[in-house]
Design an enzyme around this catalytic site. Structure first.
Site, mmCIF file in Angstrom:
data_model
loop_
_atom_site.group_PDB
_atom_site.id
_atom_site.type_symbol
_atom_site.label_atom_id
_atom_site.label_comp_id
_atom_site.label_asym_id
_atom_site.label_seq_id
_atom_site.Cartn_x
_atom_site.Cartn_y
_atom_site.Cartn_z
ATOM 1 N N HIS A 130 0.824 -1.215 0.000
ATOM 2 C CA HIS A 130 0.000 0.000 0.000
ATOM 3 C C HIS A 130 0.864 1.273 0.000
ATOM 4 O O HIS A 130 0.514 2.274 0.622
ATOM 5 C CB HIS A 130 -0.956 0.040 1.198
ATOM 6 C CG HIS A 130 -1.936 -1.099 1.224
ATOM 7 N ND1 HIS A 130 -3.195 -1.004 0.693
ATOM 8 C CD2 HIS A 130 -1.835 -2.356 1.725
ATOM 9 C CE1 HIS A 130 -3.844 -2.158 0.864
ATOM 10 N NE2 HIS A 130 -3.040 -2.998 1.487
ATOM 11 N N ASN A 159 -10.212 -3.071 2.586
ATOM 12 C CA ASN A 159 -9.924 -3.059 1.155
ATOM 13 C C ASN A 159 -11.216 -2.844 0.371
ATOM 14 O O ASN A 159 -12.299 -2.862 0.951
ATOM 15 C CB ASN A 159 -9.315 -4.400 0.732
ATOM 16 C CG ASN A 159 -7.824 -4.507 1.065
ATOM 17 O OD1 ASN A 159 -7.137 -3.486 1.252
ATOM 18 N ND2 ASN A 159 -7.336 -5.713 1.137
ATOM 19 N N HIS A 163 -3.632 1.033 12.043
ATOM 20 C CA HIS A 163 -3.385 -0.229 12.740
ATOM 21 C C HIS A 163 -4.722 -0.870 13.082
ATOM 22 O O HIS A 163 -5.551 -0.242 13.743
ATOM 23 C CB HIS A 163 -2.566 0.047 14.009
ATOM 24 C CG HIS A 163 -2.336 -1.153 14.865
ATOM 25 N ND1 HIS A 163 -2.329 -2.441 14.358
ATOM 26 C CD2 HIS A 163 -2.094 -1.283 16.192
ATOM 27 C CE1 HIS A 163 -2.088 -3.285 15.350
ATOM 28 N NE2 HIS A 163 -1.957 -2.615 16.468
HETATM 29 FE FE1 HDD Z 1 -2.417 -4.863 5.563
HETATM 30 C C1 HDD Z 1 -1.010 -1.794 5.192
HETATM 31 C C2 HDD Z 1 -5.414 -3.626 4.377
HETATM 32 C C3 HDD Z 1 -3.726 -8.028 5.519
HETATM 33 C C4 HDD Z 1 0.380 -5.989 7.028
HETATM 34 N N1 HDD Z 1 -3.081 -3.064 4.906
HETATM 35 C C5 HDD Z 1 -2.347 -1.918 4.828
HETATM 36 C C6 HDD Z 1 -3.147 -0.849 4.328
HETATM 37 C C7 HDD Z 1 -4.388 -1.364 4.089
HETATM 38 C C8 HDD Z 1 -4.346 -2.759 4.465
HETATM 39 C C9 HDD Z 1 -5.586 -0.626 3.545
HETATM 40 C C10 HDD Z 1 -2.677 0.573 4.067
HETATM 41 C C11 HDD Z 1 -2.926 1.462 5.240
HETATM 42 C C12 HDD Z 1 -2.503 2.868 4.908
HETATM 43 O O1 HDD Z 1 -3.147 3.475 4.038
HETATM 44 O O2 HDD Z 1 -1.520 3.318 5.493
HETATM 45 N N2 HDD Z 1 -4.188 -5.669 4.992
HETATM 46 C C13 HDD Z 1 -5.321 -4.985 4.633
HETATM 47 C C14 HDD Z 1 -6.431 -5.907 4.552
HETATM 48 C C15 HDD Z 1 -5.957 -7.133 4.854
HETATM 49 C C16 HDD Z 1 -4.543 -6.985 5.150
HETATM 50 C C17 HDD Z 1 -7.859 -5.506 4.206
HETATM 51 C C18 HDD Z 1 -6.668 -8.432 4.942
HETATM 52 C C19 HDD Z 1 -7.896 -8.556 5.263
HETATM 53 N N3 HDD Z 1 -1.774 -6.666 6.133
HETATM 54 C C20 HDD Z 1 -2.478 -7.842 6.078
HETATM 55 C C21 HDD Z 1 -1.715 -8.893 6.718
HETATM 56 C C22 HDD Z 1 -0.557 -8.312 7.170
HETATM 57 C C23 HDD Z 1 -0.619 -6.923 6.780
HETATM 58 C C24 HDD Z 1 -2.167 -10.328 6.870
HETATM 59 C C25 HDD Z 1 0.617 -8.904 7.902
HETATM 60 C C26 HDD Z 1 0.636 -10.019 8.526
HETATM 61 N N4 HDD Z 1 -0.603 -4.056 5.962
HETATM 62 C C27 HDD Z 1 0.386 -4.691 6.616
HETATM 63 C C28 HDD Z 1 1.570 -3.807 6.938
HETATM 64 C C29 HDD Z 1 1.099 -2.438 6.358
HETATM 65 C C30 HDD Z 1 -0.257 -2.763 5.764
HETATM 66 C C31 HDD Z 1 2.873 -4.317 6.473
HETATM 67 C C32 HDD Z 1 2.045 -1.727 5.402
HETATM 68 C C33 HDD Z 1 2.061 -0.298 5.827
HETATM 69 C C34 HDD Z 1 1.338 -0.262 7.063
HETATM 70 O O3 HDD Z 1 0.904 -1.512 7.389
HETATM 71 O O4 HDD Z 1 1.134 0.706 7.754
HETATM 72 O O5 HDD Z 1 1.792 -3.738 8.296
#
Ligand code: HDD
Length: 728
Positions: free
Chosen positions: A81, A154, A345
């Site tokens: 993202h 999402n 978060h």
């Molecule tokens: Fe995630 C970012 C949505 C599964 C780890 N995620 C992130 C963002 C969105 C989502 C919208 C961007 C937030 C922003 O605009 O800053 N993610 C989802 C959805 C998931 C999902 C709807 C499943 C239902 N994500 C998911 C899993 C993991 C992560 C299973 C890790 C085990 N996601 C992250 C992250 C991020 C992230 C690496 C990257 C930047 C951030 O968090 O702030 O921690």
């Protein structure tokens, strides 16, 4: 941080978060330039030198400070993202949800809760195109009076994997390949499909990702989903399961894949610009918050597991109740400070909202804080203005990089007597967050629940709920994506997965790839591949006796009652008919559409009666793919010029190819006759023809406007596509 402007007029103090941000806003209008220490600078053009041709002096603290700061301007982009756009807004509930939740912001219809919403693509880097075929992030931060609640969702209601343990693998697979970092912002490559072909649990999500949902027309025209099942907890400590939805009031609309690829070249910031322009022009995007509420007693009533994030609850089984409205009404002041530094978060919840044991959700609870620590450089990211709560904040956490808060007093521990026992813990009745006391009695195991094993029923439900054009788009998308995969065994494994979803789908894709569906899973001899990777080994619940279609899954059934904010290109040249342009323009603008004039050159064009009209774009800077519809007014010279102008004809051909509404004065028919589709022009502009064909050619401008608006409300005429496809 600058605190020098407390009453900044650029920031209306319309809500508590705006007031909270106000002291941090910097405006340099009328101010002297200073160093970061506040010392006025008298020359920002030249470094300090030993003579005007001599070496620069180390003493130059002004230059050193400036360059040092510059050298450190970048922070790591989000691992997923990374590419996003955001806006401020407000949320209001329609009526109290007290029977279900004690969350303060869901109690009172008069309470306006400030929000910050960030939309994103997943796979691409910060500078990648908005129009990638990808999932879109839809992350909402509610600044409630009881603390921040982040709904990090999402635009698709399910996910690729069931367990967070697989997330790094999924992302490694979809990101550019590690040896050559190709391709950018695209899933059409070997590593992604290699992984997916071995993960039958992704079948449902793949149907969504290959559908038009992955190429939205606008962030403002897509749904949002919390994906997981969460809990709502009321003040009697009773819990209900809940799925969160966002329903866009403008309906759910997409572009065509060929169009998306073109937009990526013509305007890679298409979605970012669209969101910004809509808010700047007062067309505030709106969504309704929808809830699917399931009583605890019904947890095992469904033929899927509520804890499985690859499943939806079909709206036919549990209707979506629309409970409140989100309005985005203010663009950020500074992209980095707000959009880049905002830290979402899934674990930011408030009393009244709680988690379930969905293993994807549970893993996410770890990942989001962890990622901010590296991205934002330490544990004080909650103090950044955009992340700061508007609720009172008191605890015994101290120090760390970049600490802003100046904590008074000697005690930073609990229990204490020296600080009078403060800060106090809050009981449930005092608003203290109390985790739902779910009973758990289990063995510690590394296992997947057998209730998670049906991977195909809902993939099939999704596919069979699509309209014919939507199905064709999914087939085309799979042919495209798998066609870019070099390893034939991977393509073949995907065909086996697809055959488990729908044989017709698999056959169509196989035909496009020039392959046949193998009987056995190819290329899985490697010992490291889990036995489970064989889709044949999974239960695929028989469609008989199941929900065969869900209307809510097809975008064809979305609301089609408005042309607000749709962009219409008027193609014109010197000698255009001013009366036609004025009349049609006024009619469209009255309905909220945005009209732009495209002409052979920029500047102004002159009408038949010498009236000047400002041109928005020439054919060089404007392109059909950037508009929702196109209109050609009459005027003898204008029509003759456009009919002879290849770019104008291409504009129309492309609009036709992308199934967009097209209108022309009868007097402009000559321009249409230069297109490849003129032989297919409908015989009349009766209402049912217009609704079927999306083309209006009429002399009566009032009737033309009405029918054109009718056509534009349909958004696209996908039926045009297959039989009349042309190279454009
Ligand atoms: Fe995630 C970012 C949505 C599964 C780890 N995620 C992130 C963002 C969105 C989502 C919208 C961007 C937030 C922003 O605009 O800053 N993610 C989802 C959805 C998931 C999902 C709807 C499943 C239902 N994500 C998911 C899993 C993991 C992560 C299973 C890790 C085990 N996601 C992250 C992250 C991020 C992230 C690496 C990257 C930047 C951030 O968090 O702030 O921690």
């Amino acid at each position: 941080m600058s605190k020098n402007t407390t009453d900044n007029p650029a920031l209306p103090n319309e809500n508590d978060k705006a007031k909270d941000l106000a002291p941090d806003i910097e405006v340099s209008t009328g101010e002297f330039m200073t160093t970061n220490q506040g010392v006025r600078i008298n020359d920002d053009q030249n470094s300090l030198k030993a003579g005007d041709r001599g070496p620069t002096l180390l003493e130059d603290f002004i230059m050193r400070e400036k360059i040092t700061h510059f050298d450190h301007e970048r922070i790591p982009e989000r691992i997923v993202h990374a590419r996003g756009s955001a806006a401020h807004g407000v949320f209001k509930v329609y009526k109290s949800l007290a029977p279900y939740t004690r969350a303060g912001f869901l109690q009172d219809p008069t309470r306006e809760t400030p929000v910050f919403v960030r939309f994103s693509t997943v796979a691409g880097s910060r500078g990648s195109t908005d129009l990638a075929r990808d999932v879109r992030g839809f992350a909402v931060k509610f600044y409630t009076q009881e603390g921040n609640f982040d709904l990090v969702g999402n635009n698709m209601p399910v996910f690729f994997i069931q367990d967070a343990m697989k997330f790094p693998d999924l992302i490694h697979a979809v990101k550019p390949e590690p040896d050559n970092e190709i391709p950018q912002a695209a899933s059409a490559h070997d590593t992604f499909w290699d992984f997916i072909s071995l993960m039958p649990e992704s079948a449902h999500m793949i149907m969504w990702a290959m559908s038009d949902r992955a190429i939205p027309r606008s962030y403002r025209m897509m749904e949002g989903f919390g994906v997981h099942t969460f809990r709502l907890v009321n003040d009697k400590n009773e819990s209900h399961f809940v799925k969160f939805h966002w329903k866009p009031l403008l309906g759910v609309h997409s572009v065509a894949w060929d169009e998306a690829q073109n937009i990526s070249g013509k305007d890679p910031d298409f979605h970012r610009r669209d969101l910004w322009d809509a808010i700047a022009s007062g067309n505030f995007p709106e969504w309704e918050l929808g809830l699917q509420i399931v009583p605890e007693a019904d947890e095992h009533k469904f033929d899927f597991d509520l804890l499985d994030p690859t499943k939806i609850i079909p709206e036919e089984l549990v209707p979506v109740q629309r409970v409140g409205k989100l309005t985005l009404n203010r663009n950020p002041d500074n992209f980095f400070a707000e959009t880049e530094q905002v830290a979402f978060h899934i674990g930011h919840v408030v009393p009244g909202i709680d988690f379930t044991n969905d293993p994807l959700l549970q893993g996410r609870l770890f990942s989001y804080t962890d990622t901010q620590l590296i991205r934002l450089g330490g544990p004080n990211f909650h103090e950044l203005p955009i992340n700061r709560t508007i609720a009172p904040l008191h605890n015994n956490q101290r120090d760390g990089y970049g600490r802003q808060m100046i904590n008074r007093g000697k005690s930073s521990y609990s229990p204490n007597t020296l600080g009078g026992g403060c800060p106090f813990q809050a009981k449930f009745a005092e608003g203290g967050f109390t985790s739902h006391a779910e009973r758990i009695d289990a063995h510690k195991v590394r296992e997947r629940s057998p209730s998670f094993r049906d991977h195909f029923s809902q993939a099939r439900l999704f596919f069979s709920s699509q309209s014919e054009p939507e199905k064709n788009h999914i087939i085309d998308a799979l042919r495209f994506e798998l066609g870019k995969v070099k390893t034939v065994a991977i393509r073949e494994r995907m065909l086996v997965i697809l055959a488990n979803i729908d044989n017709g789908l698999a056959n169509e894709v196989a035909y496009g790839l020039g392959l046949s569906i193998p009987k056995e899973l190819p290329g899985t001899v490697n010992q490291s591949i889990p036995a489970d990777a064989d889709p044949q080994s999974y239960e695929s619940v028989n469609p008989e006796g199941k929900l065969a279609r869900s209307e809510a899954l097809s975008m064809a059934n979305t609301v089609k009652n408005s042309i607000r904010t749709r962009k219409v290109a008027f193609l014109a040249a010197d000698g255009f008919d001013d009366a036609a342009v004025s009349l049609v323009r006024t009619a469209l603008e009255k309905e909220g559409a945005i009209v732009e004039i495209i002409a052979p050159k920029q500047g102004f064009i002159l009408s038949e009666d010498q009236k000047q009209l400002e041109v928005h774009h020439s054919f060089l800077t404007g392109a059909s793919v950037l508009y929702d519809a196109v209109y050609v007014p009459g005027g003898v010279n204008s029509v003759a010029t456009l009919a002879a102008e290849a770019n104008a004809v291409h504009f129309l051909n492309e609009a036709f190819k992308h199934c967009k509404p097209i209108a022309a004065d009868e007097a402009a028919r000559q321009v249409l006759e230069a297109t490849y589709f003129h032989k297919k022009l409908p015989p009349d502009a009766e209402e049912d023809t217009v609704l079927r064909e999306g083309i209006v050619v009429l002399q009566d401008l009032k009737a033309l406007s009405d029918k054109f608006i009718l056509a534009m409300k349909q958004h696209r005429f996908w039926e045009r596509e297959k039989p009349r496809r042309v190279p454009a």
